[in-house]
Design an enzyme around this catalytic site. Structure first.
Site, PDB file in Angstrom:
ATOM      1  N   GLN A  18       0.805  -1.225   0.000  1.00 45.86           N
ATOM      2  CA  GLN A  18       0.000   0.000   0.000  1.00 45.86           C
ATOM      3  C   GLN A  18       0.837   1.272   0.000  1.00 45.86           C
ATOM      4  O   GLN A  18       0.324   2.339  -0.306  1.00 45.86           O
ATOM      5  CB  GLN A  18      -0.957  -0.022   1.195  1.00 45.86           C
ATOM      6  CG  GLN A  18      -1.969  -1.158   1.083  1.00 45.86           C
ATOM      7  CD  GLN A  18      -2.902  -1.240   2.281  1.00 45.86           C
ATOM      8  OE1 GLN A  18      -2.614  -1.949   3.226  1.00 45.86           O
ATOM      9  NE2 GLN A  18      -4.008  -0.525   2.252  1.00 45.86           N
ATOM     10  N   GLU A 156      -4.899 -10.251   8.879  1.00 43.22           N
ATOM     11  CA  GLU A 156      -6.281 -10.544   8.510  1.00 43.22           C
ATOM     12  C   GLU A 156      -6.423 -11.827   7.702  1.00 43.22           C
ATOM     13  O   GLU A 156      -6.871 -11.812   6.538  1.00 43.22           O
ATOM     14  CB  GLU A 156      -6.895  -9.345   7.771  1.00 43.22           C
ATOM     15  CG  GLU A 156      -6.957  -8.111   8.659  1.00 43.22           C
ATOM     16  CD  GLU A 156      -7.838  -6.983   8.106  1.00 43.22           C
ATOM     17  OE1 GLU A 156      -8.197  -7.027   6.924  1.00 43.22           O
ATOM     18  OE2 GLU A 156      -8.157  -6.063   8.884  1.00 43.22           O
TER      19      GLU A 156
HETATM   20  C1  BGC Z   1      -6.294  -3.970   6.035  1.00 43.82           C
HETATM   21  C2  BGC Z   1      -5.663  -2.758   5.396  1.00 43.82           C
HETATM   22  C3  BGC Z   1      -6.744  -1.868   4.800  1.00 43.82           C
HETATM   23  C4  BGC Z   1      -7.642  -1.396   5.912  1.00 43.82           C
HETATM   24  C5  BGC Z   1      -8.762  -0.471   5.472  1.00 43.82           C
HETATM   25  C6  BGC Z   1      -7.594  -3.707   6.710  1.00 43.82           C
HETATM   26  O1  BGC Z   1      -8.508  -4.599   6.171  1.00 43.82           O
HETATM   27  O2  BGC Z   1      -5.383  -4.668   6.828  1.00 43.82           O
HETATM   28  O3  BGC Z   1      -4.743  -3.198   4.459  1.00 43.82           O
HETATM   29  O4  BGC Z   1      -6.220  -0.805   4.082  1.00 43.82           O
HETATM   30  O5  BGC Z   1      -8.216  -2.488   6.578  1.00 43.82           O
HETATM   31  O6  BGC Z   1      -9.597  -1.095   4.563  1.00 43.82           O
END
Ligand code: BGC
Length: 397
Positions: A18, A156
């Site tokens: 990201q 996650e």
């Molecule tokens: C993730 C991030 C994501 C954030 C916002 C989480 O699901 O780990 O990579 O940018 O939430 O969506």
């Protein structure tokens, strides 16, 4: 004024794909750059943090935050199967050292959503050698983790098990329709096994505390749908919390809530306030997520590894975060063992297909890459320094 326990950790989180830019060997890059890709926007140069990480760390230290969570990009470290790049390992080691030199505690995630292309081409987590490949990556990554106190194996995993379909052409329409399919239970089990094995390797090779970070969506039962909600939550969330019962900590990540009816997830009610990701504006999400996690895995220390809001209005970010921190403090006062709070995200970054949802405490100019810390960064830094939350939110300059 609400004070937090002594030693409470304050920081912010990022993830390699990201923010780094040009992660050419990753499966997500391949998806973004495929002809007629269904992904709306490419990550491209992202925030160019691959080169600009010293600036990112300087700003974090100046702001008064004490911890930085970032991830290694497996596809840089092992660009082709079995070939590890010493130069890329040294790059990530420099970031760890850069944190320590600035008095920042590094928290390292080994896997944050993306994989090397060759891994996905071989079937990803369902491939015959998935566990062996991940073990080997974890072992090699361990060689640069000396002095890192907290390591996240997989970010996650519940989302990873839902996202596998993204890489299967015949299942993509389910995602384009907007609804995430349920996790692939077989993949969930492989991920749990990969995590357990990684924990063992990391315990052998390093002194780090080991955990994984779980997306918590606050599934709330509509009247009469209590049993359906339990079943819905089990495969999507609770299975992964149960798999963390022998961990050294659990990373808790929450942004919003989802109501569940007899037939599954209910739409956000008409007129409800929403954020730039289209999620319901719901600041107490993280407090509920902490309680829920502590109920399923009692006694395991919890670390908020992500919480934040996609908004173009920084006052809204402050208001949301104030509400979120109040809910964290409330959970702590009830006895939930929370070690710290890491905000998502440090920078405006690539939100998996788009740069529009801005989650950053720091704005990033998309062309010049110039970083501009927002007032929310200064505000959170002051909370970190005081280890206390003013009530109501401190007046902003
Ligand atoms: C993730 C991030 C994501 C954030 C916002 C989480 O699901 O780990 O990579 O940018 O939430 O969506």
């Amino acid at each position: 004024m609400t004070t937090f326990p002594t030693g409470f950790q304050w920081g912010a989180s990022t993830a390699a794909h990201q923010i780094e830019g040009n992660n050419l060997n990753s499966d997500f890059w391949a998806l973004e750059n495929a002809p007629n890709s269904f992904i709306p926007e490419r990550s491209g140069d992202a925030c160019d943090s691959y080169h600009r990480w010293p600036t990112d760390l300087d700003l974090l230290a100046e702001t008064g935050l004490g911890a930085y969570r970032f991830s290694l990009d497996w596809s840089r470290i092992e660009p082709s199967e079995g070939n590890f790049s010493r130069a890329e390992l040294a790059h990530y080691r420099r970031i760890i050292d850069g944190c320590v030199q600035r008095g920042i505690t590094p928290i390292v995630t080994l896997h944050h959503f993306t994989h090397p292309r060759w891994f996905t081409d071989q079937g990803g987590w369902s491939g015959p050698n998935a566990l062996v490949y991940f073990d080997r990556f974890v072992r090699v990554a361990s060689s640069i983790l000396d002095g890192v106190a907290d390591v996240v194996t997989i970010n996650e995993p519940n989302m990873v098990a839902m996202m596998v379909n993204m890489f299967k052409e015949e299942r993509r329409n389910e995602l384009v329709a907007g609804a995430m399919p349920p996790p692939d239970q077989q993949v969930s089990e492989i991920l749990a096994e990969a995590h357990g094995r990684a924990r063992e390797i990391l315990h052998q090779e390093t002194d780090a505390r080991v955990g994984w970070t779980i997306a918590n969506q606050n599934f709330q039962a509509a009247p009469g749908a209590e049993e359906e909600t339990k079943a819905w939550a089990w495969s999507r969330e609770d299975f992964f919390i149960e798999a963390a019962r022998s961990d050294d900590f659990i990373g808790v990540q929450a942004y919003t809530r989802v109501r569940i009816g007899k037939d599954g997830a209910l739409p956000i009610p008409d007129g409800a306030r929403t954020t730039l990701t289209g999620w319901e504006y719901y600041p107490p999400a993280i407090g509920h997520a902490l309680r829920h996690t502590a109920e399923i895995a009692p006694g395991i220390p919890l670390l908020v590894t992500e919480n934040g809001i996609a908004t173009s209005d920084d006052d809204e970010r402050i208001a949301y975060t104030h509400g979120a921190l109040s809910s964290v403090a409330e959970a702590i006062s009830e006895g939930v063992p929370v070690r710290g709070y890491l905000h998502w995200s440090w920078l405006d970054n690539y939100e998996w297909g788009s740069y529009l949802p801005t989650f950053g405490l720091v704005a990033v100019d998309r062309e010049s890459f110039v970083r501009s810390p927002r007032r929310s960064a200064t505000w959170l830094g002051a909370i970190s320094r005081a280890n206390a939350l003013q009530d109501p939110p401190a007046k902003l300059a």
